[in-house]
Design an enzyme around this catalytic site. Structure first.
Site, PDB file in Angstrom:
ATOM      1  NE  ARG A 174      -4.202  -1.465  -0.042  1.00 28.33           N
ATOM      2  CZ  ARG A 174      -4.391  -2.507  -0.847  1.00 28.33           C
ATOM      3  NH1 ARG A 174      -3.438  -2.882  -1.681  1.00 28.33           N
ATOM      4  NH2 ARG A 174      -5.524  -3.171  -0.845  1.00 28.33           N
ATOM      5  CB  CYS A 208      -9.771  -2.014   2.907  1.00 28.04           C
ATOM      6  SG  CYS A 208     -10.392  -3.629   2.423  1.00 28.04           S
ATOM      7  CD  GLU A 212      -6.205   0.361   1.801  1.00 25.58           C
ATOM      8  OE1 GLU A 212      -6.614   0.751   0.703  1.00 25.58           O
ATOM      9  OE2 GLU A 212      -6.316  -0.805   2.215  1.00 25.58           O
TER      10      GLU A 212
HETATM   11  N1  EPU Z   1     -12.676 -12.020   6.264  1.00 26.97           N
HETATM   12  C1  EPU Z   1     -13.527 -12.260   7.299  1.00 26.97           C
HETATM   13  N2  EPU Z   1     -14.513 -11.354   7.577  1.00 26.97           N
HETATM   14  C2  EPU Z   1     -14.651 -10.211   6.851  1.00 26.97           C
HETATM   15  C3  EPU Z   1     -13.775  -9.954   5.810  1.00 26.97           C
HETATM   16  C4  EPU Z   1     -12.769 -10.868   5.525  1.00 26.97           C
HETATM   17  O1  EPU Z   1     -13.417 -13.277   7.972  1.00 26.97           O
HETATM   18  O2  EPU Z   1     -15.579  -9.442   7.183  1.00 26.97           O
HETATM   19  C5  EPU Z   1     -11.637 -13.000   5.931  1.00 26.97           C
HETATM   20  C6  EPU Z   1     -11.943 -13.661   4.591  1.00 26.97           C
HETATM   21  O3  EPU Z   1     -12.827 -14.740   4.724  1.00 26.97           O
HETATM   22  C7  EPU Z   1     -10.569 -14.091   4.111  1.00 26.97           C
HETATM   23  C8  EPU Z   1      -9.646 -13.021   4.707  1.00 26.97           C
HETATM   24  O4  EPU Z   1     -10.387 -12.375   5.735  1.00 26.97           O
HETATM   25  O5  EPU Z   1     -10.236 -15.324   4.685  1.00 26.97           O
HETATM   26  C9  EPU Z   1      -9.195 -11.990   3.657  1.00 26.97           C
HETATM   27  O6  EPU Z   1     -10.352 -11.375   3.094  1.00 26.97           O
HETATM   28  P1  EPU Z   1     -10.375 -10.781   1.591  1.00 26.97           P
HETATM   29  O7  EPU Z   1     -10.085 -11.864   0.605  1.00 26.97           O
HETATM   30  O8  EPU Z   1     -11.623 -10.023   1.435  1.00 26.97           O
HETATM   31  O9  EPU Z   1      -9.127  -9.828   1.535  1.00 26.97           O
HETATM   32  P2  EPU Z   1      -8.677  -8.628   2.494  1.00 26.97           P
HETATM   33  O10 EPU Z   1      -7.294  -8.923   2.965  1.00 26.97           O
HETATM   34  O11 EPU Z   1      -9.709  -8.326   3.519  1.00 26.97           O
HETATM   35  C10 EPU Z   1      -7.533  -7.270   0.595  1.00 26.97           C
HETATM   36  C11 EPU Z   1      -7.442  -5.807   0.272  1.00 26.97           C
HETATM   37  C12 EPU Z   1      -8.642  -5.366  -0.551  1.00 26.97           C
HETATM   38  C13 EPU Z   1      -8.732  -6.217  -1.805  1.00 26.97           C
HETATM   39  C14 EPU Z   1      -8.900  -7.682  -1.375  1.00 26.97           C
HETATM   40  C15 EPU Z   1      -9.051  -8.624  -2.556  1.00 26.97           C
HETATM   41  C16 EPU Z   1      -6.336  -4.739   2.185  1.00 26.97           C
HETATM   42  C17 EPU Z   1      -6.512  -3.911   3.401  1.00 26.97           C
HETATM   43  N3  EPU Z   1      -7.445  -5.039   1.505  1.00 26.97           N
HETATM   44  O12 EPU Z   1      -8.658  -7.423   1.468  1.00 26.97           O
HETATM   45  O13 EPU Z   1      -8.429  -4.020  -0.928  1.00 26.97           O
HETATM   46  O14 EPU Z   1      -9.847  -5.834  -2.592  1.00 26.97           O
HETATM   47  O15 EPU Z   1      -7.724  -8.038  -0.594  1.00 26.97           O
HETATM   48  O16 EPU Z   1      -7.912  -9.273  -2.865  1.00 26.97           O
HETATM   49  O17 EPU Z   1      -5.201  -5.076   1.836  1.00 26.97           O
HETATM   50  C18 EPU Z   1      -8.899  -1.716  -0.609  1.00 26.97           C
HETATM   51  O18 EPU Z   1      -7.699  -1.512  -0.739  1.00 26.97           O
HETATM   52  O19 EPU Z   1      -9.695  -0.773  -0.424  1.00 26.97           O
HETATM   53  C19 EPU Z   1      -9.384  -3.071  -0.649  1.00 26.97           C
HETATM   54  C20 EPU Z   1     -10.662  -3.350  -0.457  1.00 26.97           C
END
Ligand code: EPU
Length: 312
Positions: free
Chosen positions: A181, A230, A301
């Site tokens: 990021r 996020c 973020e």
């Molecule tokens: N999860 C939960 N509960 C939730 C959300 C997520 O248990 O409410 C768990 C999911 O089940 C999964 C893990 O957390 O096992 C990761 O979730 P996800 O795949 O949604 O990825 P993330 O790490 O939460 C990141 C980026 C997103 C991007 C997604 C898709 C960050 C902070 N966020 O989210 O980016 O779209 O991966 O790959 O790095 C953004 O930058 O605004 C953003 C949304």
């Protein structure tokens, strides 16, 4: 007031785009939140941006650079200075680089979704996992936007910046580094264009990869309400902020019009009439709970502007 009628006249002479006094920042952010900017400036070309930056620096007027407004929370008091919106810097070209690669050059204000669709249509693999990120190209670069293991920083071959001294500078990939990021650029540098090196592939394969990104986003993220994506960075790749906040039972928790999304706990949505104060109070509640339960300090973020304590 920092900006005087004289400043406004001078700036209007420098740029062909809009120069608006007391512009509602809620109208130019995906959160649909934010008080007025003393001045909103929309340069129509990079040289107008440079001229405006040089002028504002000389006049000691604080500046905030805005792309698509998809990763920022402006406070209810608004921004005491000039917000420069880069959405007037548009256009991209695709240049074949042998049969296996292509170089895509895009202006900072180009919407990332338009770029991704066009690349996929041309069978260019690389950015399709970033489908659905409502950023501008410049915004995506400065936050090293990423999804599903793909980071825009990894696709970049060069960027063009305007330095703090208002000069244009091209940086080849070896002259800057990217991390989770973030991208390390001189303080106050403004990204005005980016070059991406993309791989030629079968358009159907690229479309399938884009469809997988689309499906993941629709299944896991709130699509109906205004938000800024996020809110917090993941403290570690194997410790996503969304999972932590979810475990603590925050989904659906509201302060005023701000609500933790039921779809993804790392999103705060504007469920209707949310103020920046509502969002900041909810952010603080989440941070305190996560600190108490897990001993983790969640880092933001999204950018809060003007900067200062999250809870003001
Ligand atoms: N999860 C939960 N509960 C939730 C959300 C997520 O248990 O409410 C768990 C999911 O089940 C999964 C893990 O957390 O096992 C990761 O979730 P996800 O795949 O949604 O990825 P993330 O790490 O939460 C990141 C980026 C997103 C991007 C997604 C898709 C960050 C902070 N966020 O989210 O980016 O779209 O991966 O790959 O790095 C953004 O930058 O605004 C953003 C949304």
């Amino acid at each position: 007031m920092i900006v005087t009628p004289g400043h406004i006249r001078d700036i209007a002479d420098l740029v062909t785009g809009r120069v608006i006094q007391h512009a509602r920042l809620a109208d130019v952010t995906t959160f649909k939140i934010g008080g007025p900017a003393e001045l909103l400036i929309e340069p129509g070309a990079p040289e107008e941006l440079r001229a405006a930056l040089a002028y504002l620096r000389e006049a000691r007027i604080p500046v905030f650079i805005l792309g698509s407004g998809s990763n920022v929370l402006f406070r209810d008091e608004g921004f005491p200075g000039a917000v420069i919106r880069l959405t007037g810097l548009r256009g991209f070209t695709i240049q074949s680089n042998g049969s296996d690669y292509a170089k895509v050059s895009a202006a900072a204000g180009e919407p990332l979704p338009a770029l991704i669709n066009r690349c996929a249509g041309d069978g260019l693999r690389g950015p399709e996992a970033l489908w659905g990120i409502p950023a501008s190209v410049g915004g995506a670069v400065v936050s090293n936007a990423g999804a599903r293991g793909v980071w825009i920083g990894d696709l970049l071959s060069e960027i063009t910046i305007v330095t703090p001294a208002a000069a244009e500078q091209r940086l080849a990939r070896e002259n800057f580094s990217c991390s989770y990021r973030s991208i390390d650029l001189p303080a106050s540098a403004v990204v005005t264009a980016a070059g991406l090196r993309l791989v030629r592939d079968d358009p159907d394969a690229v479309e399938a990869s884009m469809e997988a990104a689309r499906k993941h986003r629709w299944e896991t993220q709130p699509m109906g309400f205004p938000s800024a994506g996020c809110v917090f960075k993941n403290p570690a790749p194997d410790n996503p902020a969304g999972a932590i906040i979810d475990r603590l039972g925050f989904k659906g928790r509201s302060v005023g019009g701000a609500r933790v999304s039921d779809a993804h706990a790392n999103f705060i949505v504007n469920a209707g009439g949310a103020s920046a104060g509502d969002v900041l109070a909810l952010i603080e509640e989440i941070r305190e709970a996560v600190r108490a339960a897990e001993g983790v300090d969640l880092e933001l973020e999204i950018r809060i502007a003007p900067e200062g304590p999250a809870h003001a």
